[in-house]
Design a protein around this motif. Sequence first.
Motif, PDB file in Angstrom:
ATOM      1  N   ASP A 289       9.228   7.135  19.966  1.00  0.00           N
ATOM      2  CA  ASP A 289       9.971   5.943  19.544  1.00  0.00           C
ATOM      3  C   ASP A 289       9.623   5.590  18.091  1.00  0.00           C
ATOM      4  N   ALA A 290       8.323   5.606  17.780  1.00  0.00           N
ATOM      5  CA  ALA A 290       7.858   5.261  16.431  1.00  0.00           C
ATOM      6  C   ALA A 290       8.368   6.254  15.386  1.00  0.00           C
TER       7      ALA A 290
ATOM      8  N   ALA B 142       8.250   6.287  11.423  1.00  0.00           N
ATOM      9  CA  ALA B 142       6.853   6.650  11.168  1.00  0.00           C
ATOM     10  C   ALA B 142       6.816   8.081  10.644  1.00  0.00           C
ATOM     11  N   VAL B 143       5.909   8.370   9.704  1.00  0.00           N
ATOM     12  CA  VAL B 143       5.865   9.699   9.099  1.00  0.00           C
ATOM     13  C   VAL B 143       5.017  10.684   9.907  1.00  0.00           C
ATOM     14  N   ASP B 144       4.097  10.162  10.733  1.00  0.00           N
ATOM     15  CA  ASP B 144       3.204  11.033  11.481  1.00  0.00           C
ATOM     16  C   ASP B 144       2.465  10.191  12.517  1.00  0.00           C
ATOM     17  N   PHE B 145       1.649  10.852  13.323  1.00  0.00           N
ATOM     18  CA  PHE B 145       0.801  10.109  14.248  1.00  0.00           C
ATOM     19  C   PHE B 145      -0.528  10.827  14.410  1.00  0.00           C
ATOM     20  N   ILE B 146      -1.563  10.056  14.646  1.00  0.00           N
ATOM     21  CA  ILE B 146      -2.888  10.615  14.916  1.00  0.00           C
ATOM     22  C   ILE B 146      -3.377  10.037  16.235  1.00  0.00           C
ATOM     23  N   VAL B 147      -4.117  10.848  16.976  1.00  0.00           N
ATOM     24  CA  VAL B 147      -4.559  10.458  18.308  1.00  0.00           C
ATOM     25  C   VAL B 147      -6.020  10.033  18.285  1.00  0.00           C
ATOM     26  N   LYS B 148      -6.309   8.979  19.049  1.00  0.00           N
ATOM     27  CA  LYS B 148      -7.691   8.536  19.214  1.00  0.00           C
ATOM     28  C   LYS B 148      -8.332   9.328  20.342  1.00  0.00           C
ATOM     29  N   PRO B 149      -9.624   9.596  20.308  1.00  0.00           N
ATOM     30  CA  PRO B 149     -10.562   9.327  19.206  1.00  0.00           C
ATOM     31  C   PRO B 149     -10.199  10.164  17.964  1.00  0.00           C
ATOM     32  N   PHE B 150     -10.440   9.600  16.789  1.00  0.00           N
ATOM     33  CA  PHE B 150     -10.003  10.238  15.546  1.00  0.00           C
ATOM     34  C   PHE B 150     -10.782  11.505  15.205  1.00  0.00           C
ATOM     35  N   ASP B 151     -10.027  12.521  14.792  1.00  0.00           N
ATOM     36  CA  ASP B 151     -10.611  13.755  14.290  1.00  0.00           C
ATOM     37  C   ASP B 151     -10.520  13.675  12.767  1.00  0.00           C
ATOM     38  N   LYS B 152     -11.677  13.724  12.086  1.00  0.00           N
ATOM     39  CA  LYS B 152     -11.714  13.560  10.623  1.00  0.00           C
ATOM     40  C   LYS B 152     -10.731  14.461   9.894  1.00  0.00           C
ATOM     41  N   THR B 153     -10.720  15.736  10.242  1.00  0.00           N
ATOM     42  CA  THR B 153      -9.858  16.702   9.569  1.00  0.00           C
ATOM     43  C   THR B 153      -8.394  16.350   9.760  1.00  0.00           C
TER      44      THR B 153
ATOM     45  N   PRO C  79       0.824  -1.212   0.000  1.00  0.00           N
ATOM     46  CA  PRO C  79       0.000   0.000   0.000  1.00  0.00           C
ATOM     47  C   PRO C  79       0.862   1.268   0.000  1.00  0.00           C
ATOM     48  N   ASP C  80       0.240   2.391  -0.339  1.00  0.00           N
ATOM     49  CA  ASP C  80       0.944   3.680  -0.344  1.00  0.00           C
ATOM     50  C   ASP C  80       1.156   4.173   1.087  1.00  0.00           C
ATOM     51  N   LEU C  81       0.284   3.691   1.991  1.00  0.00           N
ATOM     52  CA  LEU C  81       0.313   4.179   3.361  1.00  0.00           C
ATOM     53  C   LEU C  81      -0.294   3.128   4.293  1.00  0.00           C
ATOM     54  N   VAL C  82       0.232   3.081   5.518  1.00  0.00           N
ATOM     55  CA  VAL C  82      -0.306   2.180   6.544  1.00  0.00           C
ATOM     56  C   VAL C  82      -0.671   3.015   7.768  1.00  0.00           C
ATOM     57  N   THR C  83      -1.878   2.796   8.310  1.00  0.00           N
ATOM     58  CA  THR C  83      -2.183   3.381   9.618  1.00  0.00           C
ATOM     59  C   THR C  83      -1.943   2.254  10.611  1.00  0.00           C
ATOM     60  N   MET C  84      -1.223   2.552  11.677  1.00  0.00           N
ATOM     61  CA  MET C  84      -0.755   1.505  12.594  1.00  0.00           C
ATOM     62  C   MET C  84      -1.067   1.847  14.048  1.00  0.00           C
ATOM     63  N   ASP C  85      -1.924   1.038  14.646  1.00  0.00           N
ATOM     64  CA  ASP C  85      -2.196   1.192  16.079  1.00  0.00           C
ATOM     65  C   ASP C  85      -0.914   0.806  16.818  1.00  0.00           C
ATOM     66  N   ILE C  86      -0.669   1.424  17.966  1.00  0.00           N
ATOM     67  CA  ILE C  86       0.554   1.096  18.704  1.00  0.00           C
ATOM     68  C   ILE C  86       0.378  -0.149  19.570  1.00  0.00           C
TER      69      ILE C  86
ATOM     70  N   ALA D  83       8.556   2.833   3.002  1.00  0.00           N
ATOM     71  CA  ALA D  83       7.177   2.652   3.476  1.00  0.00           C
ATOM     72  C   ALA D  83       6.732   3.852   4.305  1.00  0.00           C
ATOM     73  N   LYS D  84       5.472   4.238   4.120  1.00  0.00           N
ATOM     74  CA  LYS D  84       4.909   5.357   4.873  1.00  0.00           C
ATOM     75  C   LYS D  84       3.914   4.810   5.891  1.00  0.00           C
ATOM     76  N   VAL D  85       4.196   5.070   7.167  1.00  0.00           N
ATOM     77  CA  VAL D  85       3.358   4.563   8.245  1.00  0.00           C
ATOM     78  C   VAL D  85       2.962   5.713   9.159  1.00  0.00           C
ATOM     79  N   ILE D  86       1.649   5.826   9.403  1.00  0.00           N
ATOM     80  CA  ILE D  86       1.134   6.805  10.362  1.00  0.00           C
ATOM     81  C   ILE D  86       0.711   6.020  11.599  1.00  0.00           C
ATOM     82  N   MET D  87       1.250   6.372  12.747  1.00  0.00           N
ATOM     83  CA  MET D  87       0.912   5.689  13.992  1.00  0.00           C
ATOM     84  C   MET D  87      -0.382   6.254  14.568  1.00  0.00           C
TER      85      MET D  87
END
Length: 119
Positions: free
Chosen positions: A91-92, A97-108, A47-54, A75-79
């Motif tokens: 660490d990631a 890892a190219v970036d990270f997003i926090v749960k709960p997810f914000d659409k924008t 894939p072009d990108l992977v979203t990866m739970d820690i 490989a491009k991975v967003i944690m």
Amino acid sequence: MAKILITDDAAFMRLTLKNIIVEAGFEVIGEAANGQEAVQLYETHRPDLVTMDITMPEMNGIEALEKIKGIDPKAKVIMCSAMGQQSMVVDAIQKGAVDFIVKPFDKTRVKEAIEKAIS
């Protein structure tokens, strides 16, 4: 169209993320419930990108990130992390890892992170 692999041990989180990604105009090419599945699906689909739970059973997101980077250094991975996992996020990022997003997810925020990662 960017192809994205979603990795999270919680089916609800995968569904939430999938809805956001599809709504943003990207294609979800697979879903993994743990790091081991993510590595196998990455090898198969590239894939072009992977979203990866820690935090996941079998193999956590950091280990899976390292294995995927071993297969493909570009490989491009967003944690994806819950609050309070800052040290793991750092660490990631250090491990590629190219970036990270926090749960709960914000659409924008999710859309911006994906667009930034694949541009």
